[in-house]
Structures are given as structure tokens and as C-alpha cells.
Design a protein around this motif. Structure first.
Motif, PDB file in Angstrom:
ATOM      1  N   GLY A 100       0.798  -1.225   0.000  1.00  0.00           N
ATOM      2  CA  GLY A 100       0.000   0.000   0.000  1.00  0.00           C
ATOM      3  C   GLY A 100       0.828   1.272   0.000  1.00  0.00           C
ATOM      4  N   ASN A 101       2.087   1.188  -0.442  1.00  0.00           N
ATOM      5  CA  ASN A 101       2.930   2.391  -0.528  1.00  0.00           C
ATOM      6  C   ASN A 101       2.313   3.398  -1.500  1.00  0.00           C
ATOM      7  OD1 ASN A 101       6.334   1.012  -0.244  1.00  0.00           O
ATOM      8  ND2 ASN A 101       4.611   0.946   1.159  1.00  0.00           N
ATOM      9  N   ASP A 102       2.500   4.683  -1.229  1.00  0.00           N
ATOM     10  CA  ASP A 102       1.917   5.698  -2.108  1.00  0.00           C
ATOM     11  C   ASP A 102       2.955   6.405  -2.983  1.00  0.00           C
ATOM     12  OD1 ASP A 102       3.220   7.271  -0.248  1.00  0.00           O
ATOM     13  OD2 ASP A 102       1.517   8.605   0.129  1.00  0.00           O
ATOM     14  N   ARG A 103       4.253   6.073  -2.807  1.00  0.00           N
ATOM     15  CA  ARG A 103       5.278   6.734  -3.613  1.00  0.00           C
ATOM     16  C   ARG A 103       6.475   5.816  -3.809  1.00  0.00           C
ATOM     17  NH1 ARG A 103       5.964  11.522   0.615  1.00  0.00           N
ATOM     18  NH2 ARG A 103       3.881  10.762   1.120  1.00  0.00           N
ATOM     19  N   PHE A 104       7.178   6.048  -4.936  1.00  0.00           N
ATOM     20  CA  PHE A 104       8.299   5.201  -5.345  1.00  0.00           C
ATOM     21  C   PHE A 104       9.213   6.079  -6.182  1.00  0.00           C
ATOM     22  CE2 PHE A 104      10.543   2.084  -7.875  1.00  0.00           C
ATOM     23  CZ  PHE A 104      10.491   0.876  -7.199  1.00  0.00           C
ATOM     24  N   VAL A 105      10.498   6.105  -5.844  1.00  0.00           N
ATOM     25  CA  VAL A 105      11.469   6.911  -6.592  1.00  0.00           C
ATOM     26  C   VAL A 105      12.468   5.958  -7.243  1.00  0.00           C
ATOM     27  CG1 VAL A 105      13.225   8.719  -6.475  1.00  0.00           C
ATOM     28  CG2 VAL A 105      11.203   8.834  -4.982  1.00  0.00           C
ATOM     29  N   PHE A 106      12.646   6.116  -8.549  1.00  0.00           N
ATOM     30  CA  PHE A 106      13.517   5.230  -9.308  1.00  0.00           C
ATOM     31  C   PHE A 106      14.653   6.027  -9.941  1.00  0.00           C
ATOM     32  CE2 PHE A 106      14.365   3.168 -13.539  1.00  0.00           C
ATOM     33  CZ  PHE A 106      15.100   2.106 -13.040  1.00  0.00           C
ATOM     34  N   THR A 107      15.879   5.589  -9.700  1.00  0.00           N
ATOM     35  CA  THR A 107      17.044   6.231 -10.295  1.00  0.00           C
ATOM     36  C   THR A 107      17.293   5.646 -11.674  1.00  0.00           C
ATOM     37  OG1 THR A 107      18.018   6.320  -8.082  1.00  0.00           O
ATOM     38  CG2 THR A 107      19.456   6.860  -9.947  1.00  0.00           C
ATOM     39  N   SER A 108      17.092   6.470 -12.684  1.00  0.00           N
ATOM     40  CA  SER A 108      17.377   6.061 -14.048  1.00  0.00           C
ATOM     41  C   SER A 108      18.601   6.828 -14.542  1.00  0.00           C
ATOM     42  CB  SER A 108      16.155   6.288 -14.948  1.00  0.00           C
ATOM     43  OG  SER A 108      16.335   5.693 -16.214  1.00  0.00           O
ATOM     44  N   THR A 109      18.745   6.962 -15.839  1.00  0.00           N
ATOM     45  CA  THR A 109      19.966   7.549 -16.385  1.00  0.00           C
ATOM     46  C   THR A 109      19.695   8.324 -17.666  1.00  0.00           C
ATOM     47  OG1 THR A 109      22.133   7.010 -17.327  1.00  0.00           O
ATOM     48  CG2 THR A 109      20.421   5.348 -17.552  1.00  0.00           C
ATOM     49  N   THR A 110      20.386   9.424 -17.848  1.00  0.00           N
ATOM     50  CA  THR A 110      20.307  10.145 -19.122  1.00  0.00           C
ATOM     51  C   THR A 110      20.965   9.356 -20.237  1.00  0.00           C
ATOM     52  OG1 THR A 110      22.323  11.348 -18.489  1.00  0.00           O
ATOM     53  CG2 THR A 110      20.207  12.450 -18.082  1.00  0.00           C
ATOM     54  N   SER A 111      21.766   8.360 -19.886  1.00  0.00           N
ATOM     55  CA  SER A 111      22.458   7.557 -20.886  1.00  0.00           C
ATOM     56  C   SER A 111      21.487   6.887 -21.860  1.00  0.00           C
ATOM     57  CB  SER A 111      23.319   6.497 -20.194  1.00  0.00           C
ATOM     58  OG  SER A 111      23.948   5.651 -21.119  1.00  0.00           O
ATOM     59  N   LEU A 112      20.298   6.519 -21.384  1.00  0.00           N
ATOM     60  CA  LEU A 112      19.354   5.817 -22.249  1.00  0.00           C
ATOM     61  C   LEU A 112      18.782   6.724 -23.337  1.00  0.00           C
ATOM     62  CD1 LEU A 112      16.210   6.734 -21.433  1.00  0.00           C
ATOM     63  CD2 LEU A 112      16.650   5.253 -19.495  1.00  0.00           C
ATOM     64  N   MET A 113      19.053   8.029 -23.251  1.00  0.00           N
ATOM     65  CA  MET A 113      18.548   8.982 -24.230  1.00  0.00           C
ATOM     66  C   MET A 113      19.503   9.182 -25.408  1.00  0.00           C
ATOM     67  SD  MET A 113      17.216  11.834 -21.481  1.00  0.00           S
ATOM     68  CE  MET A 113      16.273  12.782 -22.687  1.00  0.00           C
ATOM     69  N   ALA A 212      13.975  15.439  -2.740  1.00  0.00           N
ATOM     70  CA  ALA A 212      12.921  16.312  -3.269  1.00  0.00           C
ATOM     71  C   ALA A 212      11.850  15.489  -3.976  1.00  0.00           C
ATOM     72  CB  ALA A 212      13.521  17.349  -4.216  1.00  0.00           C
ATOM     73  N   ALA A 213      12.265  14.503  -4.761  1.00  0.00           N
ATOM     74  CA  ALA A 213      11.310  13.663  -5.476  1.00  0.00           C
ATOM     75  C   ALA A 213      10.441  12.877  -4.508  1.00  0.00           C
ATOM     76  CB  ALA A 213      12.047  12.721  -6.418  1.00  0.00           C
ATOM     77  N   LEU A 214      11.059  12.330  -3.459  1.00  0.00           N
ATOM     78  CA  LEU A 214      10.308  11.575  -2.456  1.00  0.00           C
ATOM     79  C   LEU A 214       9.252  12.442  -1.794  1.00  0.00           C
ATOM     80  CD1 LEU A 214      10.189   8.896  -0.659  1.00  0.00           C
ATOM     81  CD2 LEU A 214      11.596  10.204   0.953  1.00  0.00           C
ATOM     82  N   GLU A 215       9.624  13.639  -1.414  1.00  0.00           N
ATOM     83  CA  GLU A 215       8.731  14.479  -0.624  1.00  0.00           C
ATOM     84  C   GLU A 215       7.706  15.226  -1.466  1.00  0.00           C
ATOM     85  OE1 GLU A 215      11.270  16.773   2.001  1.00  0.00           O
ATOM     86  OE2 GLU A 215      11.442  15.032   3.353  1.00  0.00           O
ATOM     87  N   ARG A 216       8.006  15.453  -2.750  1.00  0.00           N
ATOM     88  CA  ARG A 216       7.055  16.143  -3.633  1.00  0.00           C
ATOM     89  C   ARG A 216       6.197  15.180  -4.450  1.00  0.00           C
ATOM     90  NH1 ARG A 216       8.053  21.646  -4.779  1.00  0.00           N
ATOM     91  NH2 ARG A 216       9.181  22.567  -3.023  1.00  0.00           N
ATOM     92  N   ALA A 217       6.428  13.883  -4.323  1.00  0.00           N
ATOM     93  CA  ALA A 217       5.746  12.899  -5.169  1.00  0.00           C
ATOM     94  C   ALA A 217       4.220  12.892  -5.051  1.00  0.00           C
ATOM     95  CB  ALA A 217       6.290  11.500  -4.875  1.00  0.00           C
ATOM     96  N   PRO A 218       3.648  12.997  -3.845  1.00  0.00           N
ATOM     97  CA  PRO A 218       2.193  12.840  -3.731  1.00  0.00           C
ATOM     98  C   PRO A 218       1.419  13.778  -4.668  1.00  0.00           C
ATOM     99  CG  PRO A 218       3.180  12.787  -1.559  1.00  0.00           C
ATOM    100  CD  PRO A 218       4.272  13.162  -2.513  1.00  0.00           C
ATOM    101  N   GLY A 219       0.533  13.159  -5.458  1.00  0.00           N
ATOM    102  CA  GLY A 219      -0.304  13.924  -6.376  1.00  0.00           C
ATOM    103  C   GLY A 219       0.280  14.126  -7.750  1.00  0.00           C
TER     104      GLY A 219
END
Length: 324
Positions: A100-113, A212-219
Motif C-alpha cells: 500500500g505504498n503511495d510513492r516510489f522513486v527510481f534512479t534512471s539515467t540520461t544515458s538511455l537517451m 525532493a522527489a520523495l517528498e514532492r511525489a504525492p499527487g
């Protein structure tokens, strides 16, 4: 909140764990290698371990920054990248949804671009610098690292939609401390300094971006963000950056050439890509503190450079692997 931090013994994890604690969060670290912030030793590819960790520690949110990276291509096969970067991410998303978690932060990479065309740059006939933001595409990752990170991003998008989890994907620029594994010139510190113009950030800023991403994620639902030092350039500079980057840099930083000369450094002759982190500033209120101007200020004042260079750095997972 009780945060599960994957990759807690790694380069980012060792900065991110204390950043989270200072903000009042409890941190449970999961990593293959032991470390001061790692309570659970193992891999995210182990679904039973992930599920047990959620139950045993009462996990309320996830920051998933563990995984195999571009230099690991020389050490691991394609299946290992799929197991860790794709299946591991799926395991975490499923556990987060079940809890029932409401937020998830995933570290990706600009390399895939970065396509082969951009990678070849001027030598491949590219006439202007690619200006890259979250809407850039279509994407065609050029190696197994980028391909698995993009696949994991798509899993994040699906779970955000199907399970009402707010998922923040951070496509980070470069912040590794070691030498570039493909370039011998310029020197490591010189190259890192140059990259603050278009594709680098400090590990401290990377940690702050995740908070910042964790705390601003809701909504916010599902969002992708480029995270890199703010470039000084405008989109209208793209052609000039490819033709003669030094003249463009001179316009923005007249002191750069002389400060570099005193250090025996060289400015880039051309710049083939610029990452635009503006969306992170607009939606997350996050902007990297360290930029190219910070580097020049340190050179001018004889101060310590505002980034870490460690040519001998080895990932803890590799040193741990060697001792097993």
C-alpha cells in the motif's frame, strides 16, 4: 517515513542515506555489499528477500537506486542486467503495491537517451548539439544498460497507473567519481569540470534531488525528470556549440579560458548534447547547487574543486564480490 533504499552501500547510497535521515526519515538499506547504512544484504532480483524485507521492516516507500551500470557491461552478461535492472525493479514495485505504498522513486539515467548518432557527434555528421528534455524521443538506447533502464521505467509507468502509486523517475546525469571508462583525454578532473556545462552534477546534488522527489511525489502521478547541473546555454546555441563550443563558453564565461589555462586544462571544442533539467525545477522545486560557475569560482579562488574525483574508486559490490 520508513524508506527502503536499494544500493545503500554504493556511491549515491552513502550520500543519500544520511540525507534522508537528516530530513527525518528512517532508512533501511539493501545492497549486495555491506556498508554502514545497509541492514539487508542481498539482491533486488531475489523476490523472496524483497518481500521479507517489506514485512520485517514495515517499508512505507522505496528509493530504488541500486542496479547494474554502464561500466558493469564489461563484467556481467545481458541476463544479469535483465535480472537486476528489470526483474529487480518489478519485484520492488510489486512489493510496494502490496504494502500500500503511495510513492516510489527510481534512479534512471540520461544515458538511455543517447542514440548512436548523438554518441558519434561531430564525427558522425551531427550539425548541432542535441537539446534533451523529458519529451525527447523516440528513444533507442545503444547498450544493455540503457535498454534495461528504459524497460524498468516502463514498469514504473504501468504500476503508477494500475496501482495508484506516485512514481518519480530521475534520469540523472553523470556523478560517478572514477575516470571515464572510454576517454583518456582530457584528464579526469578536467573532463568532469567540462561536463558541468551540459551533463554532470555532484553526488550531493543527486542525493538532494532524490529527497525532493520523495517528498514532492504525492499527487504527481508518474513523472520523469532529468537531473543535471543547469546549463548556461540557450537552445539557440545548439549549432554553435557543435561548431565552436569555446566561443559560446567565452560569451557566458569570459574568464573561463584564462582560469583553465592556469590549471593546464582544455575547454571542449564542441558539445554534442545538453540536458535540460528545467522540469525538475518547475515540479519538484529542485535545482542543482553546483554548476559550471561553481567550478570556475573554485579555480579563481584556489579552493577545493566542488566535485569528487577518485580515479581508483571501485564499486563496493565488486570489492565484496572479490572477497566472496
Amino acid at each position: 517515513m520508513r524508506i527502503l533504499l536499494t544500493g545503500s552501500s554504493g556511491w549515491l547510497g552513502r550520500f543519500l542515506a544520511p540525507t534522508l535521515r537528516r530530513a527525518g526519515h528512517d532508512v533501511v538499506g539493501l545492497d549486495l555489499a555491506p556498508g554502514s547504512d545497509t541492514q539487508v544484504i542481498g539482491t533486488v532480483a531475489d523476490r523472496a528477500l524483497v518481500n521479507r524485507t517489506f514485512v520485517d521492516y514495515g517499508i512505507e516507500a522505496v528509493i530504488h537506486c541500486g542496479g547494474l551500470h554502464k561500466p558493469d557491461i564489461a563484467r556481467y552478461g545481458a541476463q544479469a542486467f535483465v535480472d537486476v535492472n528489470v526483474t529487480g525493479t518489478l519485484n520492488l514495485l510489486e512489493a510496494a503495491a502490496a504494502a500500500g505504498n503511495d510513492r516510489f522513486v527510481f534512479t534512471s539515467t540520461t544515458s538511455l537517451m543517447i542514440s548512436d548518432e548523438i554518441r558519434k557527434g561531430k564525427a558522425g555528421g551531427l550539425r548541432e548539439a542535441a537539446w534533451l528534455d523529458e519529451e525527447s524521443g523516440p528513444l533507442a538506447p545503444r547498450n544493455i544498460y540503457g535498454a534495461t533502464k528504459l524497460a524498468a521505467e516502463d514498469l514504473c509507468r504501468l504500476y503508477a497507473s494500475d496501482h495508484r502509486i506516485d512514481v518519480m523517475v530521475l534520469r540523472t546525469g553523470r556523478f560517478f567519481p572514477e575516470n571515464d571508462d572510454t576517454l583518456d583525454e582530457p584528464s579526469g578532473p578536467n573532463l568532469k569540470a567540462n561536463e558541468f556545462l551540459n551533463r554532470r552534477l555532484t553526488v550531493e546534488d543527486a542525493a538532494d534531488a532524490h529527497l525532493a522527489a520523495l517528498e514532492r511525489a504525492p499527487g504527481l502521478g508518474f513523472q520523469r525528470f532529468i537531473v543535471s547541473a543547469p546549463p548556461p546555454f540557450a537552445r539557440t546555441d545548439a549549432q554553435a556549440l557543435m561548431a565552436d563550443a569555446r566561443s559560446v563558453i567565452q560569451r557566458y564565461y569570459p574568464q573561463a579560458a584564462s582560469l583553465y589555462a592556469k590549471r593546464g586544462w582544455a575547454l571542449p571544442t564542441h558539445i554534442d548534447r545538453v540536458y535540460d533539467p528545467g522540469k525538475a525545477e518547475r515540479l519538484l522545486g529542485f535545482r542543482c547547487r553546483t554548476d559550471f560557475g561553481s567550478v570556475l569560482a573554485a579555480l579563481e579562488n584556489g579552493a577545493q574543486l566542488p566535485f569528487v574525483h577518485d580515479a581508483g574508486y571501485v564499486s563496493p559490490k565488486e570489492t565484496s564480490r572479490c572477497t566472496r
